[in-house]
Design a protein around this motif. Sequence first.
Motif, PDB file in Angstrom:
ATOM      1  N   ASN A   1       0.874  -1.195   0.000  1.00 33.65           N
ATOM      2  CA  ASN A   1       0.000   0.000   0.000  1.00 33.65           C
ATOM      3  C   ASN A   1       0.901   1.232   0.000  1.00 33.65           C
ATOM      4  N   PRO A   2       0.342   2.395  -0.304  1.00 36.81           N
ATOM      5  CA  PRO A   2       1.188   3.592  -0.334  1.00 36.81           C
ATOM      6  C   PRO A   2       1.687   3.947   1.065  1.00 36.81           C
ATOM      7  N   PHE A   3       2.885   4.482   1.109  1.00 39.89           N
ATOM      8  CA  PHE A   3       3.446   4.944   2.383  1.00 39.89           C
ATOM      9  C   PHE A   3       4.288   6.189   2.109  1.00 39.89           C
ATOM     10  N   SER A   4       4.175   7.134   3.031  1.00 43.25           N
ATOM     11  CA  SER A   4       4.947   8.373   2.871  1.00 43.25           C
ATOM     12  C   SER A   4       5.617   8.752   4.170  1.00 43.25           C
ATOM     13  N   LEU A   5       6.667   9.546   4.038  1.00 45.89           N
ATOM     14  CA  LEU A   5       7.268  10.179   5.210  1.00 45.89           C
ATOM     15  C   LEU A   5       6.845  11.639   5.213  1.00 45.89           C
ATOM     16  N   ALA A   6       6.708  12.208   6.409  1.00 44.47           N
ATOM     17  CA  ALA A   6       6.336  13.615   6.507  1.00 44.47           C
ATOM     18  C   ALA A   6       7.064  14.240   7.681  1.00 44.47           C
ATOM     19  N   ILE A   7       7.267  15.527   7.591  1.00 48.41           N
ATOM     20  CA  ILE A   7       7.778  16.296   8.724  1.00 48.41           C
ATOM     21  C   ILE A   7       6.570  17.054   9.270  1.00 48.41           C
TER      22      ILE A   7
END
Lengths: 90, 998
Positions: free
Chosen positions: B950-956
């Motif tokens: 599934n989609p995965f993202s990093l964020a600040i």
Amino acid sequence: MLYINCPHCGMRSQNEFSYGGDASVKRPSLNKEVSDQEWDNFVYNRKSLRGKHLELWQHISGCRQWIKVERDTSTHEIFRTFKADEEVAK
Amino acid sequence: MTQGFRIENGGLIDRNKKLSFKFNGKKYFGYEGDTLASALLANGVHLVGRSFKYHRPRGFFGAGVDEPYAVVQLYRNGETEPNIKATEQELFEGLEAKSVNCWPSVNFDIGAINNFLKIFLPAGFYYKTFMWPKSFWYRIYEPFIRKAAGLGVASIDHDKERYEHKYEYCDLLIAGSGPSGLAGAYAAAKNGAKVILAEDKPRFGGSLLTSDVNIGNQSGKDWAEGMITELKAMPNVVVKNRSQIFGYYDHNMLVMSEKVSDHLPKTKKYHPNKRLWYIRAKEVLISSGSIERPIVFGNNDTPGVMLSSAAKEYLKVYGVLVGRKPLVFTNNDSGYETAIEFKKHGVDPIILDTRKNPKSEIIDEAKNLGIHIKNSYVVAAAQGYKKVKSADIASISDDKKQLGKIENIQCDCICVSGFWTPTIHLASQSGNKTKFKEEIDAFVPGTSKQNETSLGAANGIFSLEETLKTSFKAGGELSKKITENENNVAIPNVVEKKSSQHDKFWCVPLPKGKNYKRFLDFQNDVAVSDIEIALREGYRSIEHVKRYTTLGMATDQGKTSNLNGLQLVSEIENKVVPAVGHTTFRPPYTPISIGAIVGREVGKHTKPTRKSPIHTWHEKNNAVFVDAGVWLRPRYYKRGNENLFEASKREAKNVRTNVGVCDVTTLGKIDVKGPDAAEFLNRVYTNAWLKLPVGKARYGVMLREDGIVMDDGTTTRISENHYHMTTTTAQAANVLSHLEYYLQLVWPELNVNVVSTTEQWAGAAIAGPKSRDLLQKLFPNSDVSNEGLPFMGYTEADLFGVKARIFRISFSGELAYEVNVVSDYGNFMWEKIIEIGEEFKIQPYGTEALSTLRIEMGHVAGSELDGRTIPYDTALEGLVSKKKDFIGKRSLQKSAFTAEDRQRIVGVVPIDKKTSIPEGSHLVKDAKAPLPNPKLGHISASCWSVEYDNPFSLAILKNGKNMIGEKLFAMSPLKNKIIPVEIVSSHYVDPKGERVRS
């Protein structure tokens, strides 16, 4: 384009150098307690001088040495250049 | 067509070489040595364009660089170039040019209606009219003005021509090959100085080509030819024609544009179109001469009105008569010289001289030839629309304020001379404060600012004898300082006719009841009345008047208009000209092709392209490349019809299940050596380094002094005093400079040396659960077991006879190793890995799969270390030592950096587990909040997790520490997406880091 006398290599064009800011700034010694004001003066606060300015340049496309350049910020005249460890008499 | 205005003999053109050319679709003939202007004039063509604002008919005004009118669109070598001066463009066989700024044709131009609307188009019209309503600007005003503005049309095609740059050094650089330039160059060359002599025209000699003088018992032209021949033969002299020195920069750096191919029908193979010379000169002689200035009168822009010096040049250099019934209108003796030339070629000119009773040798000669001279007479207005047909002339009172009775006389051209303006541009660009010289009504250079010396007419000296004397002297003395040679050159004997004082007269008053336009700036259509309006409306500074009226702002930069504009302002303001001052001269002196300035640095050549030693293998194996800084790296290896998404998913999955290999040659590598190396690393990195044993690697983070993360990477202790540091690909150069800064300036007492070894080593990352099995087969004689080579271990090994370095480090989060060999064996290493890895189902993987693997592991990279984050923000605070001091540590105490709700890295998963989140999306609490919607954080990197599919993202994210489990929205107005998301830990896969240690 400035013509800079690298104390190690001789006269070279500005495009061999990169600019490094005010050469009179002294880094506080390691492990020394310094106030916020002192630290900010070291990291951020610079005078934008008009006139004679001692500044750092690195001869990145040459000998890679950091040098000190005494330059007039309004006329671009370069008076003297020094090796990194040379003391600069006012 | 016959060349009806070409005289039978004379001129410097080659009459044996007839050339055909086309202008506005019509075929004409000229000769080799013609300019487009002289060839058109030979054919009687005077109408070449329309003016900028009023679309009034335009002819030729000058014969060279000062030309304000004859700007054409040129078609050559399959390309088109705008804004070419017909007076500078040399004729070649098959040349094609067209008029600009007119539609549908130069003869019938619809825009000329502006000429009748001119009462509505005064100075500042655009500023005043197109102010409001605001919404009209984008929709109506701007498109309209854009269409109406500009002269030529730039090509939208890629420029196929080649342009070169060249760097040169010399003792004396001489700008201009007229009498002063030749004398200065010759004297310097004789003293052994390295000399470059530049001439912008095709022919050397400057004013000597047209003046009636005698030097050393030869004509001026022959003397110039002899000097050039002699100079060309000297080994220490470079002589260049078609080369314009257009800029005087700091520290005596001058830039020259050499036209290499413009005079040829086609650019020769391997030749550039133009060559830009950057010349560092010890001394500069400015021998750029002077430009004749016009006298202002009614309708003085009508085709057929031109500078008297231009008429003389067309006649003497090109053998072309600009008219058969010329009227010469002058305030000095130069007009007489032109009239005398006409008379010698069987044409009867009439001279109108504003002076009452001038006396000189030249005037006597004109009188003896029987030329009709009318003293205290002026041209009040030219008559005729597309060509001068007659002139309204009148006597003028002694105070120059009253005109006598208007008479109309027939003429077909008006040659005008208002005396000479020294070309001080280069001197002024060097920083020279110019001064006004009353005797010549013009500015001349003052004290030298850099090493420039102005000579001859460029210095306001108009006598040939004086010019030669001072120029020989200057060239000799300046070169002597450099070469310490002194070969005195004998100054030749000069015969020239003495001239009398010019009349300080520059503008003819309007006849009673007449409202003629009297133009100052011919290209931008700035008339006397426009300046008057500007001053009436309160503009005082000459710089403001210039911008409000656009005086001197056209492509000719006011070479013929500036001084007359100053005279007008000073007269209205009741100030002397020096008090008004002149506007600043800035480079370039004349328009320079953008292509010439860019040089070879176009397309892929804007920066070097670096390739790894394994590049050819990647190419053969269907790699699709991506620019990574200056490097080309495989982004993915395409199989069949796969796209980027499918291929990177396959490659990443194979790393997680089998084993993959990635080319990591591009990583920055720095050797850190010396007895104090450990201490140095301890100060550079945030974590502790003193106790790292030989044969071990450690991950390190370095900060800038402001506390922001600068770079990260592993550093390995190869031996007691030798460390191998790696940096990110992008930061390699900056990190080296950073280290050198501290070693050379801050802690010179440390005995440490650093040197880049990026290109010495080729690197391959072998990652995946089967990587150890593969490694064992690659290095059968080495112990690569978990005990023999533990996580963060290092060993040296033998790869089929090649010395290799093995580092057990991992960016993918899997069990992984990096193998380095010297670059020459990079491809050998790679092929062995692929060959032996086959049984473990090895696949090469590119940067896209590499990103996927690191993102789902929560490993940070450039997109998180973006120059705005501190260690805490990227969950690296565990690496920040509390015990020791290091670069940037003090900054971490800042209150903003220690705030409870400080931003921090988190993982982001779309609620639907399907929608990929665009990188750069903002995280917000309420998707429907009014704009600007408060931003809580941003998506730094996105991937498709191969672990969870599934989609995965990093964020600040602000207050990221306490946001795990929160539901937010990711908004991307660019992609028009609003995606509901959940915040999770940034360590999405293997949060305990067990795999790398397995």
